[in-house]
Design an enzyme around this catalytic site. Structure first.
Site, PDB file in Angstrom:
ATOM      1  N   TRP A 174      45.678  40.058  23.342  1.00  0.00           N
ATOM      2  CA  TRP A 174      46.870  39.409  23.899  1.00  0.00           C
ATOM      3  C   TRP A 174      47.546  40.257  24.976  1.00  0.00           C
ATOM      4  CZ3 TRP A 174      50.038  36.997  19.197  1.00  0.00           C
ATOM      5  CH2 TRP A 174      49.258  35.993  18.621  1.00  0.00           C
ATOM      6  N   HIS A 212      40.361  50.678  26.271  1.00  0.00           N
ATOM      7  CA  HIS A 212      40.394  49.547  27.202  1.00  0.00           C
ATOM      8  C   HIS A 212      40.587  50.100  28.615  1.00  0.00           C
ATOM      9  CE1 HIS A 212      41.693  45.917  29.260  1.00  0.00           C
ATOM     10  NE2 HIS A 212      41.154  45.235  28.267  1.00  0.00           N
ATOM     11  N   GLY A 236      40.268  39.926  33.964  1.00  0.00           N
ATOM     12  CA  GLY A 236      41.436  39.252  34.524  1.00  0.00           C
ATOM     13  C   GLY A 236      41.250  38.778  35.954  1.00  0.00           C
ATOM     14  N   SER A 253      36.793  37.969  31.749  1.00  0.00           N
ATOM     15  CA  SER A 253      36.913  36.560  32.170  1.00  0.00           C
ATOM     16  C   SER A 253      35.993  35.633  31.380  1.00  0.00           C
ATOM     17  CB  SER A 253      36.678  36.425  33.685  1.00  0.00           C
ATOM     18  OG  SER A 253      37.637  37.179  34.398  1.00  0.00           O
ATOM     19  N   GLY A 274      40.701  38.197  26.956  1.00  0.00           N
ATOM     20  CA  GLY A 274      42.094  38.393  27.336  1.00  0.00           C
ATOM     21  C   GLY A 274      42.779  37.064  27.577  1.00  0.00           C
ATOM     22  N   GLY A 275      42.838  36.654  28.833  1.00  0.00           N
ATOM     23  CA  GLY A 275      43.593  35.460  29.232  1.00  0.00           C
ATOM     24  C   GLY A 275      43.330  34.233  28.379  1.00  0.00           C
TER      25      GLY A 275
HETATM   26  C1  PEP Z   1      40.313  42.105  28.364  1.00  0.00           C
HETATM   27  O1  PEP Z   1      41.428  42.443  28.722  1.00  0.00           O
HETATM   28  O2  PEP Z   1      39.740  42.741  27.478  1.00  0.00           O
HETATM   29  C2  PEP Z   1      39.708  40.950  29.013  1.00  0.00           C
HETATM   30  C3  PEP Z   1      38.435  40.735  28.841  1.00  0.00           C
HETATM   31  O3  PEP Z   1      40.538  40.163  29.790  1.00  0.00           O
HETATM   32  P1  PEP Z   1      40.156  38.754  30.485  1.00  0.00           P
HETATM   33  O4  PEP Z   1      39.417  37.948  29.459  1.00  0.00           O
HETATM   34  O5  PEP Z   1      41.480  38.164  30.838  1.00  0.00           O
HETATM   35  O6  PEP Z   1      39.297  39.071  31.655  1.00  0.00           O
END
Ligand code: PEP
Length: 250
Positions: free
Chosen positions: A13, A97, A174, A212, A233-234
């Site tokens: 998150w 991360h 992201g 992503s 993430g998103g």
């Molecule tokens: C993450 O922050 O671990 C990530 C994979 O972000 P996103 O899915 O938004 O690219």
């Protein structure tokens, strides 16, 4: 093939949420996911762990943190220890991360120590590795991810079979740019070989893809032989999207 690894879909998150938004999101996830055949976790900001602990009680959603201190206790203002996380029912902690490596100067050594603290407290570290775009363009992807993982292997010895690895190309986080399933599988296979050389139990270690991942691309990524789940993430902030990814992993 009889697969030794259960898939894991973990949401990250990041710096998002509120008591009301968390409540709505978690209730929608619990209602929508039933009893999934994969493991599902959400890694939430520390102040919300207690809220989440009571929301997920008895359900199929597992609790994760986004970081853990490399220290046990003492004069480390702002830090949260592995034992504190454990008391709140935390099962996973993301370590290393790329946002922490980039904005908080976390080195391979720090990340390795954090993984060790998590393991000692009975928490599974989700160890993130991944190259930047400049490193990929310079042909350094293999060198970078192997260096990052080698540090964790060196510090954690035989406990390495208890970790989860997340391959997260920094250029894909992201940005809406996803590694193709073939690009990701290629790196996952390298990491698997490195884990095999380090542990006779390497087949147990889940290697997640992150960057992503979304409802549209999850199935193709998760179909690769060495992609054992996702760190999301998103798309983990929207119940419908996260549920689609869980369904793709089931
Ligand atoms: C993450 O922050 O671990 C990530 C994979 O972000 P996103 O899915 O938004 O690219």
């Amino acid at each position: 093939m009889n697969h030794p690894r259960k898939k894991l879909i973990a949401g990250n998150w990041k710096l998002n949420g509120s008591l009301a938004a968390n409540d709505a999101l978690v209730r929608a996830l619990l209602a929508g996911m039933g009893q999934p055949t994969c493991d599902v976790a959400v890694c939430v900001p520390s102040p919300y762990l207690a809220q989440l602990q009571s929301l997920v009680q008895g359900g199929a959603l597992l609790l994760g943190a986004q970081d853990v201190s490399q220290h046990l206790s003492g004069a480390y203002t702002g830090e949260v220890s592995a034992d504190m996380l454990r008391e709140l029912g935390v099962r996973y902690a993301i370590v290393g991360h790329s946002e922490r490596r980039q904005y908080h100067g976390e080195t391979d050594a720090v990340v390795s120590n954090k993984a060790q603290r998590a393991l000692a407290a009975g928490i599974t570290p989700i160890v993130c590795v991944g190259e930047t775009l400049a490193e990929r363009d310079a042909g350094e992807t293999e060198h970078v991810v192997k260096r990052q993982l080698a540090a964790v292997i060196h510090t954690n010895g035989h406990c390495i079979s208890e970790i989860v690895v997340a391959y997260e190309p920094v250029w894909a986080i992201g940005t809406g740019k996803t590694a193709s399933p073939e690009q990701a599988q290629q790196v996952h296979a390298l990491l698997r070989a490195q884990l095999r050389a380090a542990s006779p139990q390497a087949e147990r270690i889940a290697i997640l893809y992150g960057g992503s991942m979304n409802a549209g691309n999850a199935a193709a990524l998760l179909a690769q032989p060495d992609i054992d789940g996702g760190l999301i993430g998103g798309a983990s902030l929207k119940a419908a999207d996260f549920l689609s990814i869980i369904a793709a992993a089931a």
